[in-house]
Design an enzyme around this catalytic site. Sequence first.
Site, PDB file in Angstrom:
ATOM      1  N   SER A 293      36.720  50.534  39.354  1.00 37.37           N
ATOM      2  CA  SER A 293      36.867  49.211  39.957  1.00 37.37           C
ATOM      3  C   SER A 293      37.835  49.156  41.125  1.00 37.37           C
ATOM      4  O   SER A 293      37.974  48.092  41.754  1.00 37.37           O
ATOM      5  CB  SER A 293      37.297  48.193  38.892  1.00 37.37           C
ATOM      6  OG  SER A 293      36.210  47.872  38.049  1.00 37.37           O
TER       7      SER A 293
ATOM      8  N   LYS B  97      36.610  47.692  44.363  1.00 42.16           N
ATOM      9  CA  LYS B  97      36.616  46.275  44.701  1.00 42.16           C
ATOM     10  C   LYS B  97      37.605  45.918  45.799  1.00 42.16           C
ATOM     11  O   LYS B  97      37.529  44.821  46.371  1.00 42.16           O
ATOM     12  CB  LYS B  97      36.863  45.455  43.432  1.00 42.16           C
ATOM     13  CG  LYS B  97      35.689  45.552  42.456  1.00 42.16           C
ATOM     14  CD  LYS B  97      36.037  45.080  41.058  1.00 42.16           C
ATOM     15  CE  LYS B  97      34.837  45.310  40.124  1.00 42.16           C
ATOM     16  NZ  LYS B  97      35.192  45.191  38.709  1.00 42.16           N
TER      17      LYS B  97
ATOM     18  N   SER C   4      38.780  41.528  37.803  1.00 41.04           N
ATOM     19  CA  SER C   4      37.947  42.721  37.964  1.00 41.04           C
ATOM     20  C   SER C   4      36.525  42.502  37.459  1.00 41.04           C
ATOM     21  O   SER C   4      35.928  43.358  36.794  1.00 41.04           O
ATOM     22  CB  SER C   4      38.567  43.931  37.246  1.00 41.04           C
ATOM     23  OG  SER C   4      38.037  45.140  37.748  1.00 41.04           O
TER      24      SER C   4
ATOM     25  N   LYS D 162      45.319  47.078  41.890  1.00 39.31           N
ATOM     26  CA  LYS D 162      43.939  47.034  41.395  1.00 39.31           C
ATOM     27  C   LYS D 162      43.718  48.189  40.448  1.00 39.31           C
ATOM     28  O   LYS D 162      43.947  49.352  40.798  1.00 39.31           O
ATOM     29  CB  LYS D 162      42.937  47.113  42.558  1.00 39.31           C
ATOM     30  CG  LYS D 162      41.481  46.959  42.100  1.00 39.31           C
ATOM     31  CD  LYS D 162      41.203  45.547  41.656  1.00 39.31           C
ATOM     32  CE  LYS D 162      39.983  45.439  40.751  1.00 39.31           C
ATOM     33  NZ  LYS D 162      40.239  45.902  39.367  1.00 39.31           N
TER      34      LYS D 162
END
Length: 329
Positions: A106, A109, A163, A280
């Site tokens: 992820s 992203k 997320s 993140k």
Amino acid sequence: MKCINKILAAICSLCLLVGLCGCGAEGADLKNAYDVYGDTVGITASSNAANDSFTYFGQNFCVGGQTNTAAEGIHSEVAGAAGVFNLSRREVTYAQNIYERMYPASTTKILTAYVVLLHGNLTDVVTVSEHAVDLPSDSSKCGLVAGDQYTVQTLLYGLLLRSGNDAAIALAEYISGSEEAFAELMNAEALRMGATGSHFVNPHGLPNEDHYTTVYDLYLFLHHAMANEDFYRIFSASEYTAEYTKADGTAGTQEWSTTNQYRVANGETFPEGFSLVGGKTGTTGAAGHCLVLLSTNGAGESIISIVLKADGKSDLYLLMNEIITGYGN
């Protein structure tokens, strides 16, 4: 290590022009090499009667060589790759396989959000499709329901904070009509940033052998994205109340909180002397445990630190603490 353009370092002919050595990452694939004077590389020329000069793509970026940083006391074996980048001094202070292709999970992203902010409008309203919520039961989601309507801004919070893979797909469809078309846009924007070690096939990071990046490229993505005030605001949030319109026309709300364990109650303790701006996370079986952070040290210098493919969550935060403490000043 001084900041040197990674693109130029990967193209030996141009390296000779600027007197560099150690061109490119070992085994770099140059079959789709850039026109080094083209717009997509970002080398611009300006001239007048008295002077001809070039502004090079990477003059404001940090790049290390091919050799990993000597890391005495660092548990580097618990992860596949890691790096620390001092943006204020434009130095790579810790390098561990920073050009090796890895699954990003992820952390993808970060680029997704950047592309949406480049091509979208925060106040636009997106209707969630059936496809966007058609995800495996164990997939990371932020609770979208087909037919519900969210602003682009709210979906970006669901993307970066919670997320949500569902938010990633909804945003991709809003921008490009499909995940596939949006991935093409991601790849184009990545190349414009000089990210030569990356390729994306989806906006969320679920495993695919053709979906990969590097520590260095993730640094590039965050370096570019954080210059956007809207990205910076969303990326640095810990909580958000999402307001939206349900498919039946009634109002709905959701409470979203970060997946970053440095920002949750009874979570991980951030290294003393540093201030966390945002981060993140990313986790899949193939990618392992991943984390990309932006922080500041005691001197007020901006630091990007990245760990990819850690063996487990505890090892992820162990190594992140070690490299920030040891190489963030």
